[in-house]
Design a protein around this motif. Structure first.
Motif, PDB file in Angstrom:
ATOM      1  N   GLU A  83       0.832  -1.207   0.000  1.00  0.00           N
ATOM      2  CA  GLU A  83       0.000   0.000   0.000  1.00  0.00           C
ATOM      3  C   GLU A  83       0.863   1.252   0.000  1.00  0.00           C
ATOM      4  O   GLU A  83       0.519   2.263  -0.638  1.00  0.00           O
ATOM      5  CB  GLU A  83      -0.927  -0.002   1.214  1.00  0.00           C
ATOM      6  CG  GLU A  83      -1.900   1.179   1.228  1.00  0.00           C
ATOM      7  CD  GLU A  83      -2.842   1.149   2.407  1.00  0.00           C
ATOM      8  OE1 GLU A  83      -2.583   1.878   3.388  1.00  0.00           O
ATOM      9  OE2 GLU A  83      -3.827   0.382   2.347  1.00  0.00           O
ATOM     10  N   GLN A  86       1.920   1.937  -3.532  1.00  0.00           N
ATOM     11  CA  GLN A  86       0.795   2.458  -4.306  1.00  0.00           C
ATOM     12  C   GLN A  86       0.568   3.943  -4.020  1.00  0.00           C
ATOM     13  O   GLN A  86       0.331   4.740  -4.941  1.00  0.00           O
ATOM     14  CB  GLN A  86      -0.469   1.655  -3.991  1.00  0.00           C
ATOM     15  CG  GLN A  86      -0.434   0.219  -4.486  1.00  0.00           C
ATOM     16  CD  GLN A  86      -1.558  -0.624  -3.909  1.00  0.00           C
ATOM     17  OE1 GLN A  86      -2.437  -0.111  -3.212  1.00  0.00           O
ATOM     18  NE2 GLN A  86      -1.533  -1.923  -4.184  1.00  0.00           N
ATOM     19  N   ASN A  87       0.669   4.322  -2.751  1.00  0.00           N
ATOM     20  CA  ASN A  87       0.475   5.728  -2.392  1.00  0.00           C
ATOM     21  C   ASN A  87       1.617   6.601  -2.902  1.00  0.00           C
ATOM     22  O   ASN A  87       1.401   7.744  -3.326  1.00  0.00           O
ATOM     23  CB  ASN A  87       0.331   5.865  -0.874  1.00  0.00           C
ATOM     24  CG  ASN A  87      -0.980   5.300  -0.361  1.00  0.00           C
ATOM     25  OD1 ASN A  87      -1.949   5.167  -1.116  1.00  0.00           O
ATOM     26  ND2 ASN A  87      -1.028   4.951   0.921  1.00  0.00           N
ATOM     27  N   ARG A  89       3.311   6.049  -5.629  1.00  0.00           N
ATOM     28  CA  ARG A  89       3.035   6.232  -7.059  1.00  0.00           C
ATOM     29  C   ARG A  89       1.962   7.304  -7.285  1.00  0.00           C
ATOM     30  O   ARG A  89       2.051   8.107  -8.217  1.00  0.00           O
ATOM     31  CB  ARG A  89       2.578   4.911  -7.673  1.00  0.00           C
ATOM     32  CG  ARG A  89       3.650   3.837  -7.771  1.00  0.00           C
ATOM     33  CD  ARG A  89       3.179   2.709  -8.686  1.00  0.00           C
ATOM     34  NE  ARG A  89       4.060   1.555  -8.622  1.00  0.00           N
ATOM     35  CZ  ARG A  89       3.765   0.425  -7.983  1.00  0.00           C
ATOM     36  NH1 ARG A  89       2.595   0.303  -7.356  1.00  0.00           N
ATOM     37  NH2 ARG A  89       4.618  -0.584  -7.973  1.00  0.00           N
ATOM     38  N   LYS A  90       0.934   7.295  -6.429  1.00  0.00           N
ATOM     39  CA  LYS A  90      -0.156   8.263  -6.587  1.00  0.00           C
ATOM     40  C   LYS A  90       0.364   9.691  -6.491  1.00  0.00           C
ATOM     41  O   LYS A  90       0.019  10.548  -7.325  1.00  0.00           O
ATOM     42  CB  LYS A  90      -1.226   8.022  -5.516  1.00  0.00           C
ATOM     43  CG  LYS A  90      -2.374   9.034  -5.571  1.00  0.00           C
ATOM     44  CD  LYS A  90      -3.453   8.727  -4.546  1.00  0.00           C
ATOM     45  CE  LYS A  90      -3.022   9.089  -3.141  1.00  0.00           C
ATOM     46  NZ  LYS A  90      -4.149   8.969  -2.162  1.00  0.00           N
TER      47      LYS A  90
END
Length: 302
Positions: A83, A86-87, A89-90
């Protein structure tokens, strides 16, 4: 503590404060005065009799407000390594330089909201060391650059000027419609910003010609010419005059470029800090004729 939001050029918004997956650490820089430089010239003053210098040093010829860099450290979080990645990358995508200028929106503790037009410059390279990276957090330095170094008021001030009424002073709090007296209309605008504010004018026809003057500074622009049956703007048409630096435009709603119809001494002026008395003159108006005015104030600090 300020509330900070990043708004990408496509309108996607990312709150950087008050979120569980990201926070701005308390060591930011660049939110107050921008950098400045001076154009200097040595101007020694000599005594006429002896020829010796009686003044040393230099004189300042011009002040330049330089591009502003905003420096922050972001801490991105996730419940687990997957996670977290993923954050990361965001938020990397949020600040992608491929999107060009975005808006850094800052709300201060006293409720003032201002925006800075800026873009990614440096920092999001991913330092992977024990001080910056754990299994659930990643600390990322971020550097944004604002080539226009001013913070702008979030909302535009909007005024509609119509023919025949009284002159008043206007303080920019919310959009409204007013009427004024004069050749067509007059209004006193109070620019409470730190620097000149540059407006966008929309003149709705009919109008044989139009002239807009800043009586406080002596600057004006005049648009005149036999474009359409003797009128520079016909019925059901309008002209846009954009005085913002980098956006200069004098164009009719049908796409006709009206720059060639301006007088040689025309200046697409702005509103200096403080009071500006504005006069609008229009020949051949009708009941449909009106002038819309929009501008944002500019500030040195957030």
């Amino acid at each position: 503590m300020d509330s900070i939001k990043w708004i990408r050029s496509d309108g996607t918004e990312y709150s950087l404060t008050g979120q569980s997956d990201i926070k701005v650490l308390f060591d930011r820089e660049g939110f107050f005065m921008p950098p400045v430089s001076y154009v200097e010239e040595a101007v020694p003053i000599e005594d006429e009799c002896s020829g010796t210098s009686i003044q040393e040093g230099k004189t300042v010829r011009r002040l330049n407000i330089e591009p502003r860099e905003i420096r922050m450290r972001l801490r991105v979080s996730g419940a687990n390594p997957a996670e977290l990645r993923q954050n990361v990358r965001k938020y990397m995508k949020a600040f992608s330089p491929l999107f060009g200028d975005g808006k850094l929106q800052v709300t201060t503790p006293d409720g003032i909201v201002r925006v800075l037009y800026c873009r990614y410059l440096d920092g999001l390279k991913g330092q992977e060391n024990p001080d910056e990276l754990t299994t659930t957090t990643q600390t990322l330095p971020l550097v944004l650059i604002a080539y226009d170094p001013y913070f702008y008021s979030e909302a535009s001030t909007s005024i509609t000027i119509t023919e025949q009424s009284t002159t008043t002073s206007f303080f920019p709090f919310f959009p409204l419609t007013l009427n004024y007296a004069g050749s067509f209309g007059e209004v006193t605008i109070n620019n409470d910003g730190d620097a000149t504010a540059y407006p966008v004018w929309t003149i709705y026809g009919p109008a044989d010609f139009f002239k807009v003057s800043n009586l406080t500074t002596g600057e004006a622009f005049l648009i005149d010419g036999n474009v359409e049956n003797g009128a520079i703007i016909g019925y059901s048409r309008y002209a846009t005059v954009d005085a913002r630096p980098g956006n200069y435009l004098i164009e009719r709603s049908d796409g006709t470029n009206l720059f060639e119809y301006r007088s040689p001494d025309s200046v697409l002026f702005g509103f200096q800090p403080g009071e500006n008395k504005i006069r609008v003159e229009i020949a051949g108006p009708a009941s449909e004729t009106k002038v819309d005015l929009n501008y944002q104030t500019r500030h040195l600090v957030v």
